[in-house]
Design an enzyme around this catalytic site. Structure first.
Site, PDB file in Angstrom:
ATOM      1  N   GLY A 153      34.382  34.200  33.851  1.00 41.86           N
ATOM      2  CA  GLY A 153      35.162  33.160  34.502  1.00 41.86           C
ATOM      3  C   GLY A 153      36.259  33.684  35.410  1.00 41.86           C
ATOM      4  O   GLY A 153      36.996  32.903  35.993  1.00 41.86           O
ATOM      5  N   CYS A 154      36.363  34.999  35.540  1.00 41.77           N
ATOM      6  CA  CYS A 154      37.349  35.587  36.435  1.00 41.77           C
ATOM      7  C   CYS A 154      36.694  35.887  37.785  1.00 41.77           C
ATOM      8  O   CYS A 154      35.526  36.243  37.840  1.00 41.77           O
ATOM      9  CB  CYS A 154      37.915  36.885  35.854  1.00 41.77           C
ATOM     10  SG  CYS A 154      38.932  36.645  34.395  1.00 41.77           S
ATOM     11  N   GLN A 155      37.468  35.758  38.856  1.00 41.95           N
ATOM     12  CA  GLN A 155      36.970  36.039  40.195  1.00 41.95           C
ATOM     13  C   GLN A 155      36.579  37.511  40.315  1.00 41.95           C
ATOM     14  O   GLN A 155      35.546  37.839  40.875  1.00 41.95           O
ATOM     15  CB  GLN A 155      38.050  35.704  41.225  1.00 41.95           C
ATOM     16  CG  GLN A 155      37.679  35.999  42.653  1.00 41.95           C
ATOM     17  CD  GLN A 155      38.805  35.636  43.620  1.00 41.95           C
ATOM     18  OE1 GLN A 155      39.869  35.213  43.225  1.00 41.95           O
ATOM     19  NE2 GLN A 155      38.554  35.816  44.895  1.00 41.95           N
ATOM     20  N   SER A 156      37.384  38.383  39.775  1.00 51.91           N
ATOM     21  CA  SER A 156      37.121  39.817  39.765  1.00 51.91           C
ATOM     22  C   SER A 156      36.655  40.207  38.373  1.00 51.91           C
ATOM     23  O   SER A 156      36.802  39.451  37.425  1.00 51.91           O
ATOM     24  CB  SER A 156      38.399  40.588  40.090  1.00 51.91           C
ATOM     25  OG  SER A 156      38.971  40.123  41.278  1.00 51.91           O
TER      26      SER A 156
END
Length: 138
Positions: A50-53
């Protein structure tokens, strides 16, 4: 120093900085300080979804306290996770699980992060709390 004191110390650091360019530089510098002695940190089970990175988070328990280890492939994100580690690492699991983090609103991160970064930060906090709750069950 307890979690509230650690959080206040970081808030004070941010309040000392003049503008958001300086604040972002500070966040990036915190990320550069994160050392990763854990060779197995970047494993699929440590990846926060769920993190962009890419963000990896693991932990260990010693003397009744949780120690967190993290890394990211993006400078700002690595700095954000470093902020969380400065607060939550080396604390008792119950303390972590019950702590209401106010730092994000207090320093204005909620207004200066993109929606995807903000969601990722929320996922990091969620993972830290979940790990702590799991240690309480042991």
């Amino acid at each position: 120093m307890g979690l509230k004191g650690r959080e206040k110390s970081i808030i004070d650091d941010f309040n000392f900085l003049q503008n958001w360019d300086e604040k972002y530089e500070y966040i990036i510098s915190l990320g550069k300080e994160v050392s990763n002695n854990k060779t197995n940190l970047k494993s699929p089970e440590n990846l926060i979804k769920g993190c962009q990175s890419n963000v990896w988070l693991s932990s260990s328990m010693r003397s009744g306290k949780v120690f967190f280890f993290a890394d990211s492939d993006a400078l700002i994100t690595k700095g954000l996770v470093a902020l969380l580690l400065k607060i939550f690492s080396n604390a008792k699991p119950k303390e972590i699980a019950l702590f209401e983090l106010s730092l994000i609103n207090e320093i204005g991160l909620n207004k200066h992060l993109s929606m995807t970064r903000s969601n990722g930060l929320g996922k990091m906090i969620e993972k830290i709390k979940k790990i702590s709750l799991n240690y309480l069950k042991e």
